[in-house]
Motif scaffolding. Structure first.
Motif, PDB file in Angstrom:
ATOM      1  N   ASP A 448     -18.494 168.224 -14.792  1.00  0.00           N
ATOM      2  CA  ASP A 448     -18.215 167.007 -15.557  1.00  0.00           C
ATOM      3  C   ASP A 448     -17.182 167.288 -16.623  1.00  0.00           C
ATOM      4  O   ASP A 448     -16.587 166.400 -17.185  1.00  0.00           O
ATOM      5  N   ASN A 449     -17.038 168.557 -16.897  1.00  0.00           N
ATOM      6  CA  ASN A 449     -16.221 168.959 -18.013  1.00  0.00           C
ATOM      7  C   ASN A 449     -15.000 169.729 -17.518  1.00  0.00           C
ATOM      8  O   ASN A 449     -15.113 170.862 -17.078  1.00  0.00           O
ATOM      9  N   PRO A 450     -13.833 169.109 -17.577  1.00  0.00           N
ATOM     10  CA  PRO A 450     -12.629 169.711 -16.999  1.00  0.00           C
ATOM     11  C   PRO A 450     -12.283 171.079 -17.569  1.00  0.00           C
ATOM     12  O   PRO A 450     -11.672 171.893 -16.886  1.00  0.00           O
ATOM     13  N   VAL A 451     -12.665 171.347 -18.818  1.00  0.00           N
ATOM     14  CA  VAL A 451     -12.355 172.651 -19.402  1.00  0.00           C
ATOM     15  C   VAL A 451     -13.066 173.741 -18.613  1.00  0.00           C
ATOM     16  O   VAL A 451     -12.457 174.729 -18.206  1.00  0.00           O
ATOM     17  N   PHE A 452     -14.343 173.526 -18.386  1.00  0.00           N
ATOM     18  CA  PHE A 452     -15.107 174.547 -17.675  1.00  0.00           C
ATOM     19  C   PHE A 452     -14.725 174.594 -16.207  1.00  0.00           C
ATOM     20  O   PHE A 452     -14.753 175.648 -15.597  1.00  0.00           O
ATOM     21  N   TYR A 453     -14.348 173.474 -15.690  1.00  0.00           N
ATOM     22  CA  TYR A 453     -13.890 173.402 -14.307  1.00  0.00           C
ATOM     23  C   TYR A 453     -12.689 174.328 -14.103  1.00  0.00           C
ATOM     24  O   TYR A 453     -12.628 175.091 -13.146  1.00  0.00           O
ATOM     25  N   CYS A 454     -11.743 174.273 -15.019  1.00  0.00           N
ATOM     26  CA  CYS A 454     -10.549 175.120 -14.929  1.00  0.00           C
ATOM     27  C   CYS A 454     -10.879 176.573 -15.241  1.00  0.00           C
ATOM     28  O   CYS A 454     -10.395 177.487 -14.571  1.00  0.00           O
ATOM     29  N   GLN A 455     -11.678 176.769 -16.269  1.00  0.00           N
ATOM     30  CA  GLN A 455     -12.023 178.148 -16.636  1.00  0.00           C
ATOM     31  C   GLN A 455     -12.829 178.810 -15.525  1.00  0.00           C
ATOM     32  O   GLN A 455     -12.695 180.003 -15.270  1.00  0.00           O
ATOM     33  N   TYR A 456     -13.638 178.020 -14.852  1.00  0.00           N
ATOM     34  CA  TYR A 456     -14.426 178.536 -13.739  1.00  0.00           C
ATOM     35  C   TYR A 456     -13.516 178.929 -12.575  1.00  0.00           C
ATOM     36  O   TYR A 456     -13.743 179.940 -11.912  1.00  0.00           O
ATOM     37  N   ALA A 457     -12.498 178.140 -12.348  1.00  0.00           N
ATOM     38  CA  ALA A 457     -11.545 178.482 -11.287  1.00  0.00           C
ATOM     39  C   ALA A 457     -10.909 179.841 -11.578  1.00  0.00           C
ATOM     40  O   ALA A 457     -10.726 180.662 -10.685  1.00  0.00           O
ATOM     41  N   TYR A 458     -10.613 180.058 -12.839  1.00  0.00           N
ATOM     42  CA  TYR A 458     -10.032 181.351 -13.225  1.00  0.00           C
ATOM     43  C   TYR A 458     -11.040 182.479 -13.019  1.00  0.00           C
ATOM     44  O   TYR A 458     -10.714 183.527 -12.472  1.00  0.00           O
ATOM     45  N   ALA A 459     -12.262 182.248 -13.426  1.00  0.00           N
ATOM     46  CA  ALA A 459     -13.305 183.271 -13.293  1.00  0.00           C
ATOM     47  C   ALA A 459     -13.560 183.584 -11.816  1.00  0.00           C
ATOM     48  O   ALA A 459     -13.678 184.742 -11.424  1.00  0.00           O
ATOM     49  N   ARG A 460     -13.613 182.552 -11.010  1.00  0.00           N
ATOM     50  CA  ARG A 460     -13.844 182.733  -9.582  1.00  0.00           C
ATOM     51  C   ARG A 460     -12.749 183.590  -8.959  1.00  0.00           C
ATOM     52  O   ARG A 460     -13.029 184.529  -8.222  1.00  0.00           O
ATOM     53  N   SER A 461     -11.514 183.233  -9.259  1.00  0.00           N
ATOM     54  CA  SER A 461     -10.408 183.988  -8.669  1.00  0.00           C
ATOM     55  C   SER A 461     -10.410 185.419  -9.192  1.00  0.00           C
ATOM     56  O   SER A 461     -10.087 186.358  -8.470  1.00  0.00           O
ATOM     57  N   SER A 462     -10.831 185.573 -10.447  1.00  0.00           N
ATOM     58  CA  SER A 462     -10.875 186.915 -11.014  1.00  0.00           C
ATOM     59  C   SER A 462     -11.924 187.777 -10.321  1.00  0.00           C
ATOM     60  O   SER A 462     -11.747 188.985 -10.182  1.00  0.00           O
ATOM     61  N   SER A 463     -12.995 187.144  -9.894  1.00  0.00           N
ATOM     62  CA  SER A 463     -14.061 187.921  -9.267  1.00  0.00           C
ATOM     63  C   SER A 463     -13.553 188.608  -8.005  1.00  0.00           C
ATOM     64  O   SER A 463     -13.981 189.712  -7.678  1.00  0.00           O
ATOM     65  N   VAL A 464     -12.629 187.991  -7.315  1.00  0.00           N
ATOM     66  CA  VAL A 464     -12.049 188.597  -6.129  1.00  0.00           C
ATOM     67  C   VAL A 464     -11.173 189.787  -6.523  1.00  0.00           C
ATOM     68  O   VAL A 464     -11.298 190.886  -5.991  1.00  0.00           O
ATOM     69  N   ILE A 465     -10.287 189.541  -7.474  1.00  0.00           N
ATOM     70  CA  ILE A 465      -9.362 190.592  -7.903  1.00  0.00           C
ATOM     71  C   ILE A 465     -10.126 191.798  -8.448  1.00  0.00           C
ATOM     72  O   ILE A 465      -9.781 192.942  -8.171  1.00  0.00           O
ATOM     73  N   ASN A 466     -11.177 191.522  -9.196  1.00  0.00           N
ATOM     74  CA  ASN A 466     -11.913 192.622  -9.827  1.00  0.00           C
ATOM     75  C   ASN A 466     -12.658 193.487  -8.827  1.00  0.00           C
ATOM     76  O   ASN A 466     -13.056 194.598  -9.158  1.00  0.00           O
ATOM     77  N   LYS A 467     -12.863 192.979  -7.645  1.00  0.00           N
ATOM     78  CA  LYS A 467     -13.493 193.798  -6.605  1.00  0.00           C
ATOM     79  C   LYS A 467     -12.618 195.000  -6.265  1.00  0.00           C
ATOM     80  O   LYS A 467     -13.094 195.999  -5.746  1.00  0.00           O
ATOM     81  N   PHE A 468     -11.326 194.863  -6.526  1.00  0.00           N
ATOM     82  CA  PHE A 468     -10.392 195.922  -6.119  1.00  0.00           C
ATOM     83  C   PHE A 468      -9.850 196.712  -7.301  1.00  0.00           C
ATOM     84  O   PHE A 468      -8.837 197.386  -7.193  1.00  0.00           O
ATOM     85  N   LYS A 469     -10.519 196.581  -8.416  1.00  0.00           N
ATOM     86  CA  LYS A 469     -10.063 197.262  -9.621  1.00  0.00           C
ATOM     87  C   LYS A 469      -9.822 198.756  -9.371  1.00  0.00           C
ATOM     88  O   LYS A 469      -8.848 199.327  -9.847  1.00  0.00           O
ATOM     89  N   ASN A 470     -10.714 199.362  -8.634  1.00  0.00           N
ATOM     90  CA  ASN A 470     -10.629 200.818  -8.423  1.00  0.00           C
ATOM     91  C   ASN A 470     -10.045 201.182  -7.062  1.00  0.00           C
ATOM     92  O   ASN A 470     -10.155 202.310  -6.617  1.00  0.00           O
ATOM     93  N   ASP A 471      -9.410 200.207  -6.455  1.00  0.00           N
ATOM     94  CA  ASP A 471      -8.831 200.461  -5.134  1.00  0.00           C
ATOM     95  C   ASP A 471      -7.341 200.760  -5.289  1.00  0.00           C
ATOM     96  O   ASP A 471      -6.587 199.966  -5.840  1.00  0.00           O
TER      97      ASP A 471
END
Length: 583
Positions: A448-471
RNA sequence: GCGCUCUUAGCUCAGCUGGAUAGAGCAUCGGUUUUCUAAACCGAGGGUCGCAGGUUCGAAUCCUGCAGAGCGCGCCA
């Protein structure tokens, strides 16, 4: 600027220039009628243009083979892959995959600089004045919108390379300040045990009691020695000083800092500013002694025709001429403000921006007039007027009255709502539109809240990238040298990529139009198409971002995800909200 | 009375400065979690873009008039 939209515009302009040179279209051809559409919703192409329709109408040589000519010219553009004419004359274009990839790698290379525009007139100095709340009390809701807008606009303008000065004008003189001093003195006397009564026009707020207590604790002896006049000055100055201090703290908590605080008193003390203004206006014969007409409609008590010193602002399109002196010979606020703007002009700014509340809308014309006059039309003044923010809680609009001093304070809103939603909401609506600010909605932490909607999109995409931090191969730092393979990129991802590489153009629009809300619109759209794609991976494994059996596929996807994160981070930074990798 | 701003779905707002079938979110109804974050996604219904003219190939967008809302209109800042 070398994003694909600007690049295409430039190439079109080139074609038009040649057509003018060859006398095929008229010299006064209006280039602004040409439009390039990059909306992802059209689905008729990556970009489209009305070039053919518009040119065809203005042909001097009627037998000119325009269609073939455009096709010939467009075929020279290496970044275009497919060119089609629609029945009604629009030209739809598909971009080259290699070109798109090169733009995407640019995002990763430039990182936090991505989106910066190389301006032609990059030495432009801009002064942006905002908030400038009177130092008679803490900052409240009415100041909030302009505060955030001014701050974000400053961020954007300095991001694109202007020298930006963020300025707060402190109105520390005049009737209201005298009353403030008196009110504080009364509180002081009250603490000493005297009976006091706060009168109608005086300031009733509790914050003055605190300040009075401070004076009592630290300056009692010093005050006893002062005569009445010195006492007045002491309390007045003390009040202003302390209130400005709290205003600074409140604004800082909202993420807002200024480069300069200019005090009205310093402009007036040094008579040179106002004398210069007076001299210039006199030389230009823009001053005269005269009478103003009584405004019609509303009854004004005690209306008496008065002979006053007037500025011919009607010459510049204002509705009436404006007084510079009061009856008692003092300068009016407008005169002081003119002196202040003269001071700004003398500080070598090419552009002045003022962010004002809607209640000052009647002053726009006169201020523009005077800046035009005293700067010899060399400096332009851009006044951005913010409409009001109506606070709504429990489906009821909160009533506020200045007299009762029950304004909702920024300090309290920060506590209830938090910085990010507050900032986001203040700029996501364009400044001319009034905002209904529903507190119950804004504190929700979901879609309902566009701020969190956008911040969540960032967090979600980050979760993928962070899987490869040590790769070694797949970590985000090594992506620059990797190659994207478009055979692994679906049409949905292609859309996302096109949005990512449109970011510099969004910055361009947002900065030239002074409209920060374009950025929030943009990241909301980017978030939507990303979330949508993400969920496709649930039903269809080919859309999943990580494929352990195919490293090239994973690399291709990670490249655009990391680029998208960069754009999100840059956008969040401009808006002044957090980019959290986990939520 | 005059000036500035506004009027788009039940509500809150976009609409890229004239373009192709007017878009989101909320609310309503229905669906999707053994899977990289379901704080998410998919679908349905919902519109005379305040009203009336004009400009042109084409108008929510530009112009004019009208209606409604907000703000302002000589010694408050």
């Amino acid at each position: 600027m070398n994003d694909y939209i600007s690049t295409f515009y430039n190439d079109i302009y080139h074609i038009i220039d040649n057509l003018i040179k060859d006398n095929i279209i008229p010299k006064d051809f209006n280039i602004k009628k040409i439009n390039v559409d990059f909306s992802s919703k059209s689905k008729r192409g990556d970009i489209s243009t009305n070039l053919y329709i518009i040119l065809n109408k203005s042909l001097i040589k009627k037998d000119f083979e325009l269609k073939n000519y455009i096709l010939f010219e467009f075929n020279k553009l290496s970044y275009l892959n497919k060119i089609t004419f629609s029945n009604n004359g629009f030209i739809n274009l598909i971009l080259n995959d290699d070109y798109i990839f090169s733009k995407l790698i640019e995002v990763i290379k430039k990182n936090h600089e991505y989106g910066k525009i190389i301006l032609k007139n990059k030495d432009k100095n801009i002064n942006i004045e905002y908030v400038s709340a009177n130092p008679t009390g803490p900052v409240h809701v009415a100041h909030m919108r302009g505060a955030v807008l001014g701050d974000v606009l400053s961020n954007i303008l300095s991001f694109v390379g202007y020298n930006v000065t963020r300025e707060y004008y402190v109105n520390d003189t005049g009737t209201q300040i005298n009353i403030l001093g008196k009110s504080l003195y009364k509180r002081y006397l009250q603490l000493l045990g005297e009976q006091i009564e706060i009168e109608k026009d005086e300031y009733p707020g509790d914050y003055l009691i605190k300040i009075a207590k401070n004076i009592l604790d630290n300056h009692k002896n010093e005050i006893i020695k002062k005569n009445i006049k010195d006492k007045d000055i002491f309390f007045k100055n003390y009040a202003v000083k302390e209130i400005i201090k709290t205003i600074k703290i409140d604004l800082k908590n909202l993420g807002i800092l200024f480069d300069t605080y200019t005090h009205e008193s310093s402009i007036i003390d040094n008579n040179s500013n106002i004398n210069e203004v007076f001299k210039i206006l006199k030389e230009k014969e823009l001053l005269y002694e005269g009478f103003l007409n009584k405004p019609k409609g509303e009854d004004i008590k005690n209306w008496k025709p008065r002979k006053q010193l007037l500025f011919k602002s009607s010459y510049y399109g204002d509705d009436s001429d404006r007084p510079l002196k009061k009856e008692n010979g003092e300068w009016t606020y407008f005169a002081n403000d003119s002196a202040y703007h003269y001071n700004k002009i003398n500080r070598n700014y090419n552009l002045l921006i003022n962010v004002w509340g809607a209640d000052h809308i009647g002053y726009v014309k006169r201020m523009k007039s005077i800046v035009d006059a005293i700067s010899n039309s060399k400096v332009s003044l851009n006044i951005i007027v913010c409409q009001i923010v109506k606070l709504i809680k429990n489906n009821q609009s909160l009533k506020m009255s200045k007299r009762e001093g029950n304004y909702i304070l920024i300090k309290d809103l920060l506590k209830d709502v938090g910085k990010d939603p507050l900032r986001y909401y203040m700029i996501s609506t364009k400044n001319e539109t009034p905002i209904d600010f529903n507190i119950d909605e804004v504190i929700k932490q979901n879609k309902d809240n566009p701020v969190f909607y956008c911040q969540y999109a960032y967090a979600r995409s980050s979760s993928v990238i962070n899987k490869f931090k040590n790769d070694n191969i797949l970590n985000s730092e090594n992506l620059i040298n990797k190659k994207i393979d478009f055979k692994f990129i679906s049409k949905y991802e292609r859309e996302i990529i096109l949005q990512i590489i449109a970011w510099p153009y969004i910055i361009f629009q947002s900065s030239t139009l002074c409209q920060p809300h374009r950025i929030t619109n943009y990241i909301e759209n980017l978030s939507t198409i990303f979330h949508s794609f993400w969920n496709k991976g649930k039903d269809h494994s080919e859309y999943r971002l990580i494929d352990n059996s195919n490293i090239n596929k994973t690399i291709s996807k990670i490249i655009w995800i990391d680029s998208m994160r960069i754009v999100f981070r840059n956008a969040f930074k401009l808006i002044g909200i957090e980019a959290n990798e986990k939520m």
